[in-house]
Design an enzyme around this catalytic site. Structure first.
Site, PDB file in Angstrom:
ATOM      1  N   LYS A 140      16.063  26.625  33.186  1.00 20.26           N
ATOM      2  CA  LYS A 140      15.709  26.612  34.795  1.00 20.26           C
ATOM      3  C   LYS A 140      16.122  25.267  35.339  1.00 20.26           C
ATOM      4  CE  LYS A 140      13.380  30.410  34.948  1.00 20.26           C
ATOM      5  NZ  LYS A 140      13.409  31.570  36.139  1.00 20.26           N
ATOM      6  N   SER A 180      15.887  30.417  25.379  1.00 20.48           N
ATOM      7  CA  SER A 180      16.219  29.978  26.840  1.00 20.48           C
ATOM      8  C   SER A 180      14.850  28.936  27.050  1.00 20.48           C
ATOM      9  CB  SER A 180      15.944  31.068  27.830  1.00 20.48           C
ATOM     10  OG  SER A 180      14.565  31.983  27.247  1.00 20.48           O
TER      11      SER A 180
END
Lengths: 325, 325
Positions: free
Chosen positions: A52, A308
């Site tokens: 992110k 992720s």
């Protein structure tokens, strides 16, 4: 509105010397287990412990000096919050994050540590969009969306650009890419950047069973929601619907979406712990869960697997490895 | 009897296509925290989850066909056992491992899964050396020592050779190396290989406080034991004394030894979990513990940190991250 490969290259330029260039890892044990070659892209090593940061930094770095002075507002269950908080702090601007009051403590603490102000809201009774909009209006601040923004998508796309470069350096033949889908920012960006270098690659998105809005939307040919469901293990993937911008990009680039159960996610987290020696959060483990459960069969092919994020509360992680979940 | 850099190069040749070439990782957060640059060598990603595979494979690959037929015997609390078991299985020979009955379950299970026969012994009442010798005599098998063997040391030394090559590829200036010392096989091998490429490097060994036999031996100028002590968190570093072969090599190559407490080790494991997203066993974390506790100050310098193993029982790991240890 969409993004093109050049937008990802531009984002990569902004991230030079800022984001971590995460390596590709390989485990002979995993390869043997899934009968193929798996190149692991551990975005768990990224700043803030998740991909992110890439999108957030790219977005914030585009703000004018005047905009920067008023700061940014974001709403997020966790990783996007940390990404925005750190990017804002690196770029010298104030940030305020609207977080659910039941967000994992580890994510709340980290967001605060990166210098953000936090405003909690009640998931059941309040609208985070409204709260964020009101604060932004009051302060003249910019709202930074979690995924439905071209700069955010392009920033996440740098994951795919790095993969393409690293795979080329390895001299490997890349045939699949497997990664998580929440709002779709990561896989939209990766889709654009990776497909431009590997036109025939299969790109598989993975969703939690009960939050399969993207799978349903692809099937319906338009954005639809999944029916209301109880919380899943994957707090970071509980998006109600793919984004207006991400959805058409996903339609164009995803080969398909498979879904995994909480039990499969927990098993993947245990495999990452005991065999890969990696700490992966539930939402970050769905791709590994898909691989281990045979839902994305390799049949001798080479895949890149995106882990992720790795921000998981110690208490939850302890329960998972102790098989209490 | 000693080893020279060429022995390590020969071991590296044997390991091509067999061992994992572990990467160098870097964490901006760790760098900032310890005020320097830390290149992490994660041997947790090695086959069997620890560097031990390197030495075991190198040693076993030197056996003649006649010797191979009779198999090998080893005694070990864990990682060496797994290394020997897997290397034997890859080379098509039988192996028997003598393990303490209180060895971590995860290590017992893995050793068995790699195809070894296991013989348990009682730490308090039996001698593992005698048991191993008796079995070896009966079967005509070779005993594979855990560290005091030139081929074992040379095999572990390939960790240092890889570090030197990877640091050169990075264009970095390497000034320190920090890693764990049990019997000294790893740091002896690394000492030889790394110092041949970096003559002025500081090489620091790290021991658990209560098992500081190498620190005491270096101070005394001869091999001595530490006084009897209760079990420490670091099951893999509870060696009674440096080896006959490893000790002079350590004398020549180590800048010094620092010691860390169980509390510092647990803190390092938590840092690895929450910030590095890596699973490191207690014995594998002592170097990180030394760095985080300021016992090996960097003052802006560049160090390589060896995380030597990641085989830790889920129950113990859960307690550590939950701060119950």
């Amino acid at each position: 509105m969409t993004i093109i490969p050049r937008d990802v290259i531009s984002a990569a330029d902004r991230l030079i010397g800022k984001a971590v260039v995460t390596p590709l890892l390989e485990s002979p044990t995993l390869n043997e287990r899934v009968r193929g070659r798996v190149l692991i892209k551990p975005e768990i090593f990224q700043l803030v412990g998740a991909f992110k940061f890439r999108g957030a930094y790219n977005r914030l770095s585009r703000l004018s000096d005047a905009e920067r002075a008023h700061g940014v507002v974001a709403f997020s269950s966790g990783n996007h919050a940390q990404g925005v908080a750190l990017a804002a702090s690196m770029l010298g601007m104030p940030s305020l994050i609207v977080m659910p009051s039941d967000a994992p403590q580890v994510k709340v603490d980290a967001t605060r540590a990166y210098g953000a102000e936090i405003r909690f809201y009640d998931r059941q009774r309040e609208s985070r969009e409204e709260i964020a909009a009101a604060i932004a209006k009051e302060r003249g601040a910019i709202v930074v969306p979690a995924f439905d923004d071209p700069y955010i998508i392009a920033g996440q796309g740098t994951v795919g650009l790095e993969i393409a470069q690293q795979v080329r350096a390895l001299g490997a033949e890349l045939e699949l890419c497997i990664g998580p889908v929440g709002g779709g920012g990561l896989m939209a960006g990766v889709g654009v950047s990776l497909r431009s270098r590997h036109p025939d690659i299969e790109i598989w998105g993975v969703e939690p069973e009960a939050y399969d809005d993207t799978r349903r939307s692809l099937e319906a040919g338009r954005r639809v929601s999944a029916p209301p469901a109880p919380r899943s293990l994957c707090d970071s993937l509980e998006s109600p619907m793919p984004g207006e911008i991400t959805f058409p990009i996903l339609q164009e680039n995803l080969t398909g979406v498979v879904t995994v159960s909480d039990a499969e996610v927990a098993e993947a987290m245990r495999f990452a712990f005991s065999t890969l020696k990696l700490v992966v959060e539930p939402g970050g483990s769905v791709g590994l869960a898909a691989l281990l459960s045979g839902k994305t069969p390799l049949n001798g092919r080479t895949a890149v697997l995106i882990l992720s994020g790795g921000n998981v509360d110690p208490g939850l992680f302890a329960k998972v490895i102790n098989r209490e979940i």
